[in-house]
Design a protein around this motif. Structure first.
Motif, short mmCIF file in Angstrom:
data_model
loop_
_atom_site.label_atom_id
_atom_site.label_comp_id
_atom_site.label_asym_id
_atom_site.label_seq_id
_atom_site.Cartn_x
_atom_site.Cartn_y
_atom_site.Cartn_z
N ASP A 160 0.79 -1.26 0.04
CA ASP A 160 0.04 -0.02 -0.06
C ASP A 160 1.02 1.23 -0.01
O ASP A 160 1.42 1.60 1.00
CB ASP A 160 -0.85 -0.15 1.22
CG ASP A 160 -2.05 0.89 1.14
OD1 ASP A 160 -1.86 2.07 0.50
OD2 ASP A 160 -3.13 0.80 1.82
N ASP A 162 0.31 4.30 0.28
CA ASP A 162 -0.18 5.19 1.22
C ASP A 162 0.56 5.06 2.48
O ASP A 162 0.52 4.19 3.04
CB ASP A 162 -1.67 5.20 1.51
CG ASP A 162 -2.03 6.19 2.52
OD1 ASP A 162 -2.41 7.40 2.31
OD2 ASP A 162 -1.86 5.81 3.72
N LYS A 164 0.71 6.23 5.72
CA LYS A 164 0.21 6.13 6.92
C LYS A 164 -0.34 4.70 7.14
O LYS A 164 -0.33 4.07 8.25
CB LYS A 164 -1.13 7.14 6.96
CG LYS A 164 -1.08 8.42 7.66
CD LYS A 164 -2.26 9.39 7.78
CE LYS A 164 -2.05 10.46 8.52
NZ LYS A 164 -3.04 11.16 8.22
N ARG A 165 -1.09 4.31 6.00
CA ARG A 165 -1.58 2.86 6.03
C ARG A 165 -0.41 1.81 6.10
O ARG A 165 -0.25 1.00 6.69
CB ARG A 165 -2.40 2.63 4.83
CG ARG A 165 -3.79 3.56 4.95
CD ARG A 165 -5.09 2.57 4.36
NE ARG A 165 -4.68 2.26 2.97
CZ ARG A 165 -5.86 2.42 2.04
NH1 ARG A 165 -7.15 2.51 2.66
NH2 ARG A 165 -5.80 2.03 1.00
N GLN A 168 0.70 1.55 9.64
CA GLN A 168 0.20 0.47 10.45
C GLN A 168 0.26 -0.93 9.92
O GLN A 168 0.42 -1.79 10.62
CB GLN A 168 -1.18 0.82 10.08
CG GLN A 168 -1.67 2.14 10.92
CD GLN A 168 -3.35 2.34 10.70
OE1 GLN A 168 -3.94 1.59 11.49
NE2 GLN A 168 -3.66 3.27 10.17
N PHE A 195 -8.60 -2.08 6.70
CA PHE A 195 -8.73 -0.71 6.95
C PHE A 195 -10.01 -0.35 6.71
O PHE A 195 -10.77 -0.72 6.05
CB PHE A 195 -7.49 0.15 5.94
CG PHE A 195 -6.16 0.00 6.49
CD1 PHE A 195 -5.59 0.53 7.47
CD2 PHE A 195 -5.38 -0.57 5.44
CE1 PHE A 195 -4.38 0.56 7.53
CE2 PHE A 195 -4.11 -0.80 5.83
CZ PHE A 195 -3.57 -0.37 6.89
N GLY A 199 -9.54 4.81 8.03
CA GLY A 199 -8.42 4.38 7.95
C GLY A 199 -7.50 3.78 9.07
O GLY A 199 -6.57 3.74 9.10
N GLY A 201 -6.43 0.48 11.04
CA GLY A 201 -6.12 -0.93 10.64
C GLY A 201 -6.58 -2.06 11.74
O GLY A 201 -6.08 -1.74 12.95
#
Lengths: 377, 292
Positions: A160, A162, A164-165, A168, A195, A199, A201
């Motif tokens: 991923d 992204d 931020k993700r 996690q 998620f 957002g 997890g």
């Protein structure tokens, strides 16, 4: 030893993973009260030690209390691949914006714990492995340093982009490794790791297989064993410290050594018969062990003949013969018994057997053929 | 010459005063194995069977006797610790007989051994025997082996004896009979053993006894096809094993549809390695393809 999803989730929580709350119900009423406490909608998830629960109709989304009544009522008592559902996990239904697969297992080739991760979450990973192997990312973890931040992040960013993700996901991988070590697992999976639309997890499913060899240092795990899920004969064998697997044929097999035991089953099939079991009796000539083994095998009404295949090696065959004779004298046995003994003092052993009703054989092939001829007579 | 050790290799036994350790140490000594020391913490200063000095630590034993290899008979909870100790003391060959060692303990040991150039055989194995060298590091029965040109690798114990016995009865002696063990994480695997046999000029034919679980046999098949010119035959146990069930050995399990006997047989046969249907067919199959 395999454990249930709700038990694996407890281990994941202890390692710091985010796992939705939930409770176990054995009746529709319990399921309803859990659903009210958690707040609808909920998922009702069968707890059996079998894969493919969702496909079998054992995992249901419940929007209303009526849904809970209907689905919990259907699932409890349902048969999934030969396992009867006795409990369900009731847990909040999550909104899923994205799902991933995160797993770890002991990899024989690298001799390390292997992290496996995929953006193809929520589906059978074995299927992904066959159909789209490039969709599974792998990283063998160095046991000296564990799963390092940058290693986890490199895998996460490929799952991923992204950040931020990805952070996690990386954190979840490291916690999964922590859980894996803490539990002495042989396999640990989160499928899926999701998620929510906010957002956040979460591990919404959990699977852990424990290393039987390490159970001695986890005394608390004895309580996790679901005796309802164990075949009664396999439980007896475990308690008698015998390695046993129940099969559906009519030739009961008692063999020393796991490899030879498998080869004996294979030979029974080669000559057109069907083995009733796998049983490794080990190197002992102790009559008690033989009695236990015979009890377990004779508990199966399909068994029509018993086949001992013992390669003595260092163990003295006359000792083993005495053990078998003593054991058979202590029990009433109505089926014929064929005994093949090879190794030190095998001539003496054969003389001892000749004085009994036991049928002797010199080779594995002879023993299997004699056993098949006697089966059902 | 056989593989891994000769009659001169100095061997020590960890756990020599225990029930299994003492029983098998006597058998190893009786065969003529060059056992120079034993180790049992708290028993330092004693002698085993009136001739083998016992030490408290492997380091002491190595310092006093120059031991180069260790055979381990200690319970599962201490087995990995014993492997660390042997490697730390400078043993370059460690054979761990112990059954039931936690898999992650072995995972932890592996890089430690790799850094020090230590070869591990096992755990959960019968060890090996080099009949021409009168060296036995393990628990194999000595009465069924004979010196000769055949190498043997196996993941099993008694099934190995079955085939070794048949080889010897057919007049085919062995360079080394090696049981690599039935656990998922082992030191010397099929590939490592094959490489060792490949480098041994005395080994003129090879028997591989595999079983369900993992893909070590498949990898071995590729190696044989690419590198080896001597005749190789095989047997795979577990055709009738149901999927998902552990067949005694911790590593003997068909999982997620892979590790089956059928897959292994296919890989071996496509590498030109005949696979026997029964243990009794192994020797005739070898005689058939071995043009001497």
């Amino acid at each position: 030893m395999n454990i249930h999803e709700y038990q694996a989730k407890d281990i994941f929580r202890d390692a710091g993973l985010t796992v939705p709350p939930g409770g176990i119900a054995t009746t529709v009423e319990e399921a309803l009260s859990l659903a009210r406490g958690l707040g609808l909608p909920v998922m009702v998830k069968s707890q059996v030690l079998a894969g493919g629960r969702g496909k079998a109709g054992g995992v249901k989304f419940c929007k209303t209390e009526d849904d809970v009544r209907t689905h919990a009522g259907n699932i409890l008592g349902m048969d999934i691949k030969g396992h009867t559902v006795r409990k369900v996990l009731v847990t909040p239904a999550e909104t899923i914006a994205a799902e991933f697969y995160l797993g770890m297992l002991v990899d024989r080739a690298s001799r390390r714990v292997l992290l496996m991760a995929s953006a193809e979450g929520g589906v059978e990973i074995e299927k992904v492995a066959v159909e789209k192997p490039e969709a599974i990312l792998k990283h063998a973890i160095d046991p000296r340093f564990g799963l390092l931040d940058h290693e986890a992040m490199a895998v996460a960013l490929r799952l991923d982009p992204d950040v931020k993700r990805a952070r996690q996901l990386a954190d979840a991988m490291q916690k999964l490794y922590k859980a894996f070590l803490a539990a002495d697992a042989s396999l640990a999976e989160i499928n899926p790791f999701i998620f929510t639309d906010q957002g956040v997890g979460k591990a919404i499913d959990a699977k852990i297989n424990l290393d039987d060899n390490a159970l001695f240092r986890h005394p608390g795990y004895a309580a996790l064993r679901d005796l309802d899920e164990e075949n009664p004969s396999e439980r007896m064998a475990r308690e008698a410290d015998l390695s046993f697997v129940k099969l559906d044929g009519n030739v009961g097999c008692l063999v020393n050594g796991a490899g030879l035991a498998m080869a004996t089953m294979d030979l029974v099939q080669y000559y057109g018969g069907r083995p009733a079991n796998f049983l490794d009796i080990g190197g002992s000539s102790n009559p008690d062990k033989v009695v236990n083994a015979l009890r377990i095998i004779l508990g199966d009404p399909n068994v029509e003949v018993i086949l001992f295949n013992i390669f003595g090696g260092i163990t003295r065959c006359d000792d083993v013969a005495r053990g078998i004779i003593a054991a058979t004298e202590r029990m009433e046995i109505k089926v014929p018994i064929v005994v093949r003994l090879t190794g030190t003092n095998e001539a003496e052993a054969r003389e001892l057997l000749a004085k009994t009703d036991l049928v002797g054989a010199a080779t594995m092939d002879e023993a299997v053929q004699k056993a098949l001829a006697l089966a059902g007579k | 010459m056989a593989i891994f050790c000769t009659r001169e290799t100095k061997i020590l036994i960890q756990g020599i005063t225990g029930r299994d350790g003492s029983f098998h140490a006597k058998s190893m000594l009786g065969y003529g194995t060059n056992i120079v020391a034993g180790v049992t913490p708290g028993r330092g200063g004693q002698t085993f069977e009136g001739k083998v000095p016992v030490f408290d630590t492997v380091k002491d034993a190595v310092a006093a006797t120059g031991a180069e290899a260790s055979v381990i008979f200690v319970p599962p909870s201490g087995a990995a610790g014993a492997v660390f100790e042997a490697a730390d003391a400078g043993c370059k060959l460690v054979v761990c007989i112990t059954e039931g060692v936690p898999t992650l303990d072995m995972v932890k040991v592996m890089p430690y051994l790799a850094e020090r150039g230590v070869r591990l055989v096992g755990p959960n194995c019968p060890g090996f025997i080099n009949p021409g060298q009168k060296a036995k590091l393990g628990i194999m029965p000595t009465n069924i082996v004979a010196p000769g040109p055949v190498g043997l690798i196996s993941r099993s114990g008694t099934l190995t004896y079955e085939v070794v016995d048949a080889l010897t009865r057919a007049g085919l002696g062995q360079t080394t009979c090696l049981g690599i063990g039935g656990d998922p994480v082992i030191g010397t695997n099929f590939m490592d053993a094959l490489q060792a046999f490949h480098a041994d000029p005395e080994t003129q034919a090879l028997v591989m006894i595999g079983e369900i679980g993992g893909d070590a046999e498949e990898r071995a098949a590729d190696f044989v096809k690419a590198n080896m010119k001597i005749p190789v035959v095989s047997f795979i146990a577990g055709r009738t094993a149901p999927p998902g069930k552990r067949m005694g050995h911790a590593g003997a399990i068909v999982s997620g549809g892979s590790g089956t006997a059928a897959e292994k047989k296919k890989a071996l046969e496509s590498a030109g390695i005949p696979v026997a249907d029964r243990p009794a067919d192994v020797v005739p199959l070898l005689q058939q393809i071995w043009k001497r």
